[in-house]
Design a protein around this motif. Structure first.
Motif, PDB file in Angstrom:
ATOM      1  N   PHE A 156      -2.907 -36.185  -8.700  1.00  0.00           N
ATOM      2  CA  PHE A 156      -2.558 -36.173  -7.272  1.00  0.00           C
ATOM      3  C   PHE A 156      -3.835 -36.243  -6.431  1.00  0.00           C
ATOM      4  O   PHE A 156      -3.898 -36.943  -5.419  1.00  0.00           O
ATOM      5  CB  PHE A 156      -1.757 -34.918  -6.955  1.00  0.00           C
ATOM      6  N   ASN A 157      -4.854 -35.517  -6.847  1.00  0.00           N
ATOM      7  CA  ASN A 157      -6.134 -35.562  -6.147  1.00  0.00           C
ATOM      8  C   ASN A 157      -6.719 -36.971  -6.150  1.00  0.00           C
ATOM      9  O   ASN A 157      -7.214 -37.465  -5.126  1.00  0.00           O
ATOM     10  CB  ASN A 157      -7.107 -34.581  -6.803  1.00  0.00           C
ATOM     11  N   GLU A 158      -6.643 -37.647  -7.289  1.00  0.00           N
ATOM     12  CA  GLU A 158      -7.150 -39.026  -7.377  1.00  0.00           C
ATOM     13  C   GLU A 158      -6.380 -39.948  -6.440  1.00  0.00           C
ATOM     14  O   GLU A 158      -6.961 -40.824  -5.792  1.00  0.00           O
ATOM     15  CB  GLU A 158      -7.048 -39.512  -8.820  1.00  0.00           C
ATOM     16  N   LEU A 159      -5.072 -39.735  -6.354  1.00  0.00           N
ATOM     17  CA  LEU A 159      -4.256 -40.562  -5.456  1.00  0.00           C
ATOM     18  C   LEU A 159      -4.641 -40.339  -4.004  1.00  0.00           C
ATOM     19  O   LEU A 159      -4.794 -41.301  -3.230  1.00  0.00           O
ATOM     20  CB  LEU A 159      -2.775 -40.239  -5.674  1.00  0.00           C
ATOM     21  N   LEU A 160      -4.829 -39.082  -3.620  1.00  0.00           N
ATOM     22  CA  LEU A 160      -5.217 -38.786  -2.240  1.00  0.00           C
ATOM     23  C   LEU A 160      -6.584 -39.385  -1.912  1.00  0.00           C
ATOM     24  O   LEU A 160      -6.793 -39.908  -0.810  1.00  0.00           O
ATOM     25  CB  LEU A 160      -5.235 -37.276  -2.014  1.00  0.00           C
ATOM     26  N   ARG A 161      -7.483 -39.330  -2.856  1.00  0.00           N
ATOM     27  CA  ARG A 161      -8.813 -39.898  -2.612  1.00  0.00           C
ATOM     28  C   ARG A 161      -8.747 -41.415  -2.471  1.00  0.00           C
ATOM     29  O   ARG A 161      -9.499 -42.018  -1.695  1.00  0.00           O
ATOM     30  CB  ARG A 161      -9.762 -39.477  -3.724  1.00  0.00           C
ATOM     31  N   GLU A 162      -7.830 -42.045  -3.196  1.00  0.00           N
ATOM     32  CA  GLU A 162      -7.628 -43.486  -3.046  1.00  0.00           C
ATOM     33  C   GLU A 162      -7.166 -43.841  -1.629  1.00  0.00           C
ATOM     34  O   GLU A 162      -7.479 -44.922  -1.117  1.00  0.00           O
ATOM     35  CB  GLU A 162      -6.572 -43.982  -4.044  1.00  0.00           C
ATOM     36  N   MET A 163      -6.396 -42.938  -1.017  1.00  0.00           N
ATOM     37  CA  MET A 163      -5.854 -43.203   0.313  1.00  0.00           C
ATOM     38  C   MET A 163      -6.920 -43.163   1.401  1.00  0.00           C
ATOM     39  O   MET A 163      -6.685 -43.592   2.524  1.00  0.00           O
ATOM     40  CB  MET A 163      -4.756 -42.176   0.649  1.00  0.00           C
ATOM     41  N   ASP A 164      -8.081 -42.596   1.082  1.00  0.00           N
ATOM     42  CA  ASP A 164      -9.194 -42.521   2.038  1.00  0.00           C
ATOM     43  C   ASP A 164      -8.722 -41.918   3.372  1.00  0.00           C
ATOM     44  O   ASP A 164      -8.758 -42.550   4.424  1.00  0.00           O
ATOM     45  CB  ASP A 164      -9.789 -43.913   2.271  1.00  0.00           C
ATOM     46  N   ILE A 165      -8.267 -40.670   3.302  1.00  0.00           N
ATOM     47  CA  ILE A 165      -7.688 -40.007   4.464  1.00  0.00           C
ATOM     48  C   ILE A 165      -8.760 -39.706   5.513  1.00  0.00           C
ATOM     49  O   ILE A 165      -9.708 -38.965   5.255  1.00  0.00           O
ATOM     50  CB  ILE A 165      -6.982 -38.703   4.045  1.00  0.00           C
ATOM     51  N   GLN A 166      -8.591 -40.310   6.677  1.00  0.00           N
ATOM     52  CA  GLN A 166      -9.489 -40.062   7.808  1.00  0.00           C
ATOM     53  C   GLN A 166      -8.631 -39.964   9.066  1.00  0.00           C
ATOM     54  O   GLN A 166      -8.003 -40.947   9.462  1.00  0.00           O
ATOM     55  CB  GLN A 166     -10.516 -41.187   7.944  1.00  0.00           C
ATOM     56  N   THR A 167      -8.590 -38.784   9.656  1.00  0.00           N
ATOM     57  CA  THR A 167      -7.777 -38.556  10.848  1.00  0.00           C
ATOM     58  C   THR A 167      -8.637 -37.860  11.905  1.00  0.00           C
ATOM     59  O   THR A 167      -9.423 -36.958  11.570  1.00  0.00           O
ATOM     60  CB  THR A 167      -6.545 -37.678  10.525  1.00  0.00           C
ATOM     61  N   PRO A 168      -8.509 -38.248  13.171  1.00  0.00           N
ATOM     62  CA  PRO A 168      -9.381 -37.696  14.226  1.00  0.00           C
ATOM     63  C   PRO A 168      -9.368 -36.174  14.325  1.00  0.00           C
ATOM     64  O   PRO A 168     -10.410 -35.551  14.539  1.00  0.00           O
ATOM     65  CB  PRO A 168      -8.832 -38.344  15.499  1.00  0.00           C
ATOM     66  N   LEU A 169      -8.183 -35.563  14.189  1.00  0.00           N
ATOM     67  CA  LEU A 169      -8.087 -34.105  14.312  1.00  0.00           C
ATOM     68  C   LEU A 169      -8.069 -33.400  12.967  1.00  0.00           C
ATOM     69  O   LEU A 169      -8.024 -32.172  12.920  1.00  0.00           O
ATOM     70  CB  LEU A 169      -6.835 -33.727  15.112  1.00  0.00           C
ATOM     71  N   GLY A 170      -8.080 -34.169  11.896  1.00  0.00           N
ATOM     72  CA  GLY A 170      -8.134 -33.562  10.573  1.00  0.00           C
ATOM     73  C   GLY A 170      -6.801 -33.614   9.839  1.00  0.00           C
ATOM     74  O   GLY A 170      -5.771 -34.033  10.364  1.00  0.00           O
ATOM     75  N   ALA A 171      -6.844 -33.174   8.574  1.00  0.00           N
ATOM     76  CA  ALA A 171      -5.666 -33.066   7.724  1.00  0.00           C
ATOM     77  C   ALA A 171      -5.677 -31.678   7.100  1.00  0.00           C
ATOM     78  O   ALA A 171      -6.718 -31.206   6.631  1.00  0.00           O
ATOM     79  CB  ALA A 171      -5.677 -34.152   6.651  1.00  0.00           C
ATOM     80  N   PHE A 172      -4.509 -31.018   7.104  1.00  0.00           N
ATOM     81  CA  PHE A 172      -4.434 -29.624   6.665  1.00  0.00           C
ATOM     82  C   PHE A 172      -3.239 -29.450   5.731  1.00  0.00           C
ATOM     83  O   PHE A 172      -2.205 -30.102   5.901  1.00  0.00           O
ATOM     84  CB  PHE A 172      -4.282 -28.689   7.874  1.00  0.00           C
ATOM     85  N   ALA A 173      -3.393 -28.543   4.763  1.00  0.00           N
ATOM     86  CA  ALA A 173      -2.341 -28.291   3.788  1.00  0.00           C
ATOM     87  C   ALA A 173      -2.156 -26.795   3.596  1.00  0.00           C
ATOM     88  O   ALA A 173      -3.136 -26.044   3.532  1.00  0.00           O
ATOM     89  CB  ALA A 173      -2.677 -28.955   2.451  1.00  0.00           C
ATOM     90  N   VAL A 174      -0.894 -26.367   3.489  1.00  0.00           N
ATOM     91  CA  VAL A 174      -0.574 -24.975   3.167  1.00  0.00           C
ATOM     92  C   VAL A 174       0.142 -24.949   1.818  1.00  0.00           C
ATOM     93  O   VAL A 174       0.636 -25.965   1.333  1.00  0.00           O
ATOM     94  CB  VAL A 174       0.299 -24.327   4.252  1.00  0.00           C
ATOM     95  N   ARG A 175       0.201 -23.778   1.236  1.00  0.00           N
ATOM     96  CA  ARG A 175       0.786 -23.649  -0.103  1.00  0.00           C
ATOM     97  C   ARG A 175       2.302 -23.499  -0.032  1.00  0.00           C
ATOM     98  O   ARG A 175       2.843 -22.857   0.859  1.00  0.00           O
ATOM     99  CB  ARG A 175       0.192 -22.431  -0.818  1.00  0.00           C
TER     100      ARG A 175
END
Length: 333
Positions: A156-175
């Motif tokens: 899953f981490n590899e997939l997210l890194r492939e997406m090259d996530i770049q957002t002006p205010l950021g990206a956040f995750a909770v459990r």
């Protein structure tokens, strides 16, 4: 002959009752649901088909049994084969007097991955194609047996890194409640900030408060720094916290899957939350005036549960915050 049919039906009913009793006593709740789904869609279809053959000389009875076979078969095709990956993109436009420029928020909830395939890649591609200013992950990323969890976190981490996530205010995750202990590894070096405990972030005109899992279960007010007039977003996994924080500008949660099974006129059968059924999915205005969105999620219950959705398609949530006067109308597209 009729006596033989009655004996078969009684024997089947006794076996079903015994199986259900054993499932309730020794299985997890998901196992009970799995047993019931087999009883309805597999055994029910077989019994109705056999009934149509047995009563083939009685046209009305045979036609009724065949209609039952068709109904169960079509329902099973929709619930098990079509809906689980029939993604719906729901857009909500919310008027926010506290901001001066439009902001786009994308919410990804409840992937509950036990393997990564085309569907999961497509969901993330669609999410990034929206070009969000703020990307929110609402929990329950992996639901797999322990021996597979580490591998899935890495994939899953590899997939997210492939997406090259770049957002002006950021990206956040909770459990989420099904996530493994090493869940934060999913987001390591992937452009997403994983937040394990309740914490607030100043994002300019927006204040984001991410809730720890335990705090999302509670119905008491959340403690957070003064907002200073900023638009306040509360992000948590389980939506119970909405009952004590209705004055937040926007509450975002997941967990309920929208019930995963909905019935006409009733809505979600089970929500696994303390929210009233009508509040446990979609967009709602709370008594305190705050807006709340509970996502149906992009995945479904896995593990011992049957893999289905019915009248409750997975969804990707897109929120458009637009400047405007107090009292202007919000809308869903």
């Amino acid at each position: 002959f009729l006596g033989w049919c009655a004996a078969v039906i009684l024997a089947g009913a006794a076996a079903g009752l015994l199986g259900l009793t054993l499932a309730v006593l020794f299985e997890r709740p998901a196992g009970v649901i799995r047993f019931l789904s087999y009883a309805i869609f597999l055994h029910g279809t077989i019994i109705l088909a056999a009934t149509a053959v047995i009563y083939r000389k009685k046209r009305l009875a045979a036609l009724a049994a065949l209609a039952g076979v068709m109904l169960l078969s079509l329902t099973a095709v929709r619930a098990f084969l079509l809906e689980p990956h029939w993604l719906e993109v729901n857009r909500y436009r919310i008027v926010a007097p506290k901001i001066t420029r439009p902001l786009r928020i994308v919410v990804i909830a409840d992937p509950q991955i036990d393997k990564i395939g085309h569907y999961e890649r497509e969901v993330l591609r669609l999410a990034m194609a929206e070009k969000p200013d703020l990307l929110l992950f609402a929990g329950d990323y992996i639901q797999a047996f322990r021996e597979d969890q580490q591998r899935l976190c890495r994939e899953f981490n590899e997939l997210l890194r492939e997406m090259d996530i770049q957002t002006p205010l950021g990206a956040f995750a909770v459990r989420g409640n099904v996530d493994p202990l090493q869940w934060m590894e999913i987001f390591q070096d992937a452009g997403v900030r994983a937040v394990g405990e309740t914490r607030s972030f100043d994002l300019g005109e927006v204040q984001l408060t991410c809730l720890g899992l335990r705090d999302s279960y509670r119905t008491s007010p959340v403690r957070y720094p003064p907002t200073g007039g900023r638009f306040h977003i509360l992000l948590g996994h389980v939506p119970n916290f909405a009952l004590g924080n209705g004055d937040a500008d926007l509450i975002v949660a997941g967990h309920t899957h929208g019930g995963q099974l909905q019935l006409p006129w009733l809505g979600p059968v089970v929500t696994n939350s303390r929210l009233p059924r009508k509040l446990a999915h979609g967009f709602n205005v709370l008594p305190g005036g705050g807006k709340m969105i509970v996502s149906r999620g992009i995945g479904m219950e896995r593990g011992y549960a049957p893999r289905f959705r019915f009248l409750c398609r997975p969804e990707l949530v897109v929120v458009e915050l637009v400047p405007g006067e107090e009292g202007a109308t919000d809308e869903r597209k």
